[in-house]
Design a protein around this motif. Sequence first.
Motif, short mmCIF file in Angstrom:
data_model
loop_
_atom_site.label_atom_id
_atom_site.label_comp_id
_atom_site.label_asym_id
_atom_site.label_seq_id
_atom_site.Cartn_x
_atom_site.Cartn_y
_atom_site.Cartn_z
N ILE A 1 4.50 -7.07 -3.19
CA ILE A 1 3.90 -5.83 -4.12
C ILE A 1 3.81 -6.07 -5.57
O ILE A 1 5.06 -6.76 -6.34
CB ILE A 1 5.04 -4.57 -4.01
CG1 ILE A 1 5.35 -4.44 -2.28
CG2 ILE A 1 4.77 -3.46 -4.68
CD1 ILE A 1 6.40 -3.45 -2.16
N ASN A 2 2.88 -5.63 -6.26
CA ASN A 2 2.75 -5.78 -7.55
C ASN A 2 3.06 -4.49 -8.31
O ASN A 2 2.14 -3.68 -8.16
CB ASN A 2 1.23 -6.35 -7.97
CG ASN A 2 1.13 -6.45 -9.65
OD1 ASN A 2 2.37 -6.64 -10.50
ND2 ASN A 2 -0.12 -6.76 -9.83
N GLN A 3 4.23 -4.15 -8.80
CA GLN A 3 4.49 -2.78 -9.50
C GLN A 3 4.63 -2.98 -10.82
O GLN A 3 6.07 -3.18 -11.57
CB GLN A 3 5.67 -2.44 -8.63
CG GLN A 3 6.12 -0.91 -9.06
CD GLN A 3 7.29 -0.39 -8.23
OE1 GLN A 3 7.72 -0.93 -7.64
NE2 GLN A 3 7.36 0.90 -8.53
N PRO A 4 3.82 -2.97 -11.77
CA PRO A 4 3.86 -3.24 -13.36
C PRO A 4 4.71 -1.85 -13.86
O PRO A 4 4.27 -0.81 -13.45
CB PRO A 4 2.95 -3.52 -13.86
CG PRO A 4 1.82 -2.67 -12.93
CD PRO A 4 2.43 -3.09 -11.51
N GLY A 5 5.53 -2.22 -14.82
CA GLY A 5 6.17 -1.02 -15.36
C GLY A 5 6.61 0.34 -14.55
O GLY A 5 7.18 -0.07 -13.80
N ALA A 6 6.38 1.49 -15.06
CA ALA A 6 6.59 2.50 -14.27
C ALA A 6 5.74 3.09 -13.36
O ALA A 6 5.70 4.07 -12.83
CB ALA A 6 7.00 3.65 -15.28
N GLN A 7 4.87 2.18 -12.65
CA GLN A 7 3.69 2.58 -11.77
C GLN A 7 4.35 2.95 -10.46
O GLN A 7 5.65 2.22 -10.11
CB GLN A 7 2.82 1.65 -11.62
CG GLN A 7 1.83 1.85 -10.68
CD GLN A 7 0.72 0.90 -10.52
OE1 GLN A 7 0.46 0.09 -11.47
NE2 GLN A 7 -0.08 0.61 -9.38
N PRO A 8 4.20 3.97 -9.79
CA PRO A 8 4.69 4.24 -8.59
C PRO A 8 4.52 3.52 -7.37
O PRO A 8 3.53 2.62 -7.48
CB PRO A 8 4.13 5.75 -8.13
CG PRO A 8 3.40 6.08 -9.31
CD PRO A 8 3.13 5.16 -10.36
N LEU A 9 5.63 3.19 -6.63
CA LEU A 9 5.68 2.01 -5.50
C LEU A 9 4.46 2.39 -4.69
O LEU A 9 3.56 1.62 -4.13
CB LEU A 9 6.74 2.32 -4.94
CG LEU A 9 6.87 1.30 -3.57
CD1 LEU A 9 6.70 -0.23 -4.17
CD2 LEU A 9 8.31 1.47 -3.08
N THR A 10 4.01 3.79 -4.23
CA THR A 10 2.97 4.16 -3.40
C THR A 10 1.50 3.60 -3.71
O THR A 10 0.53 3.40 -3.09
CB THR A 10 3.05 5.76 -3.28
OG1 THR A 10 2.86 6.30 -4.42
CG2 THR A 10 4.20 5.90 -2.46
N THR A 11 1.27 3.57 -5.11
CA THR A 11 0.17 3.37 -5.63
C THR A 11 -0.06 1.70 -6.24
O THR A 11 -1.08 1.33 -6.92
CB THR A 11 -0.36 4.33 -6.76
OG1 THR A 11 0.71 4.19 -7.86
CG2 THR A 11 -0.54 5.62 -6.27
N SER A 12 1.18 1.02 -5.99
CA SER A 12 1.12 -0.42 -6.64
C SER A 12 0.27 -1.31 -5.53
O SER A 12 0.21 -0.92 -4.21
CB SER A 12 2.55 -0.92 -6.47
OG SER A 12 3.26 -0.02 -7.57
N ALA A 13 -0.21 -2.24 -6.07
CA ALA A 13 -1.15 -3.18 -5.36
C ALA A 13 -0.39 -3.90 -4.20
O ALA A 13 0.63 -4.57 -4.58
CB ALA A 13 -2.00 -4.02 -6.39
N LEU A 14 -0.86 -3.99 -3.00
CA LEU A 14 -0.26 -4.92 -2.00
C LEU A 14 -1.14 -5.96 -1.66
O LEU A 14 -2.36 -6.06 -1.68
CB LEU A 14 0.02 -3.89 -0.93
CG LEU A 14 0.61 -2.68 -0.85
CD1 LEU A 14 0.88 -1.89 0.44
CD2 LEU A 14 2.02 -3.00 -1.50
N ARG A 15 -0.54 -7.07 -1.25
CA ARG A 15 -1.09 -8.10 -0.86
C ARG A 15 -0.16 -8.73 0.41
O ARG A 15 0.91 -8.95 0.24
CB ARG A 15 -1.82 -9.27 -1.66
CG ARG A 15 -0.37 -9.97 -2.28
CD ARG A 15 -0.86 -10.76 -3.60
NE ARG A 15 -1.83 -11.89 -3.11
CZ ARG A 15 -1.50 -12.97 -2.84
NH1 ARG A 15 -0.20 -13.45 -2.89
NH2 ARG A 15 -2.24 -14.01 -2.35
#
Length: 714
Positions: free
Chosen positions: A182-196
């Motif tokens: 999971i790429n979760q920069p800063g305060a970005q919500p977990l649901t909209t963070s990039a997955l790979r």
Amino acid sequence: MTETDDWQRANDAFLAAALTWLRLRLERLADWEPTPPAPSLPVEPAAPRSSSFAERFKWRPPFSEAAPPRPVLALPPASEAVTAEQIAEAASAMAAAEETDPPPALVVLARRFGLSRFERDVLLLCAALELDTRIAPLCARAQDDLARPWPTFALAMALFEEPAWDVLSPERPLRHWRLIEINQPGAQPLTTSALRADERIVNFLKGLNYLDDRLSPLLLPLGPPDGEIDLPPSQAAAVRAILRQLEGAQPGRRLPVFQLLGPDAPSKRLVAWHAAATLDLGLYRLPVEMMPTQVADLETLARLVQRESALAPFALYLDAQETEKAAPAEAPAPPLGRFLAGANGVFFVATQDVRPGLGDATVAVDVAKPTPAEQREAWAASLGENAGDLPARLASQFSLDLGALRRISRAVQAEEGLEAEGELGNRLWDAALASTRPRLEGLAQRLDPRATWDDLVLPARELDLLRQIAAQVRLRSRVYDDWGFAARRNRGLGISVLFAGESGTGKTMAAEVLANELRLSLYRIDLSTVVSKYIGETEKNLRRLFDAAEDGGAILFFDEADALFGKRSEVKDSHDRYANIEINYLLQRIESYKGLAILATNLKSALDTAFLRRLRFLLDFPQHGEPERREIWKRIFPQQTETDGLDFNRLARLSLNGGAINNVAMNAAFLAADAGAPVTMPHLLAAARTELLKLGRPINEADFRWTAPALVKT
């Protein structure tokens, strides 16, 4: 075509069907009308659909000269509508491709890690980004954002049926086993963070099952030495004990950790390999000293190891013996304990003694080298019909693991020039002697024995005892094993000897004679490195010393033994107590030692009487009388030394022991060499006078005047 090739084709067919089903679902989700831009911005009419991806995603020029230059990204129009029937047909094709034996990699992975159907679909979505280049733009279209061409949890919940919010939990398999990143920069919500998907997982889904590259620098594959080796009964019993514990383990519970105890690392690796092979597991070795010390790194290592053991089932051999050299076995090992607490699997911990702090579910299994009888059978099987008495001779003296035994046998038998009588036995003996050479690391000095029986001058009783010692060392296997003495006791099977006498009476030479007769290495113990002022260090050094020499290829020679084997004293302070502890430990260790140990002392009365009971032989080396001195003078010069007119009777009257006679002969040889003449009586008398002055003996000058005898004419 092999079964592996058939499975690979079936797996590729399944992935193709799964990717088709996934693309159809993404296209259907992306089939929407573009949202009009804000009124304040000029809007360009949608461009005609282009088949070129670059054309559809290029920057547009501004619409008005007055408007500031600002790029506007045009969203791609929806494709032709995907019907539910198409998706159902693709799902049926995927289900049909799934019905193979063995099943596709994605199905295997889902079963091994307990993935729900929704979690399996999420993993497929993340892996599809690496498997199909058309997935990224479809993800962007489905999320109405061309700047996000990657999967997210929000996209998965909108895309798949029966979504579950617990997929976001770090305790669920996708995140717990690092199947996705999971790429979760800063305060970005977990649901909209990039997955790979993790690279190792993507490769597994494609059918490439190899060790994770983050573990490959740490884990070393272990196999049987030089091919598969059948275990002797004593080690096969250890394997059966391990298998019984694993068979009795309850499903879902933590498996026991097996501590393989004993000093012989090759035997423990062989036992671990056989146990793993019986369970159809590979075996990897992880040196404990290479483990990270930080908690987060240890947790990552533990999860990666357990994940890897699920992807490519293997057992782990944790080698902790090197760490015992730097720290006592009684000290806990926090990195090892933390690792075992965070992982579950078939783990073997190789250690000499039981280590604490490894959890409650630990099972101690003693692993030793094959017994002498088993080694004799292995030698006989390896050498064949023409072995003769070689198996008994080799097994009685050397203690080898099976791998070393077979390597020595094959290497020697492959050599040339074995036709001479006894040559095979000599070469096998020399190879076994070199293989069992102890690693004493500064605790002892290796002596090169040169003396033979002809050089030794002793009374008949002492000579007879020395020959008895040599015979007992040679015949230990027959008496201990064949005649049953070893079955009735496990202590006192070694041969401990005390040489007592004044300095120079031949104690060291007698030790050399035994080493030469038995063709064994002779090590003189360096007391300066063994004895330590720090509490417990002396015992540790003694343990290393005896353990290293247990394999049978060495004779331990404790010169000036009274310094180490002295009497126990009355305890008046802590120093006395710890000094007595050292002697008590030495008493126990000398009794359990199975090799030949020789103690030499000038002060027999200074030794603790408890040692006398543990000694097999006691030889007194008396001061040499005139007959013995005469014999020593006759043997003292090598054949290459030129002498002239020596009067051995006159020399024997000089009150010198064997060591002093050797000094006199050496000094006289140098005097003769300096004069360019043979060694004569004047040279010897001059050297003897110097030696007596050195020893503080009274000098009678008349004894050192020499007149050459008159020649008698005939």
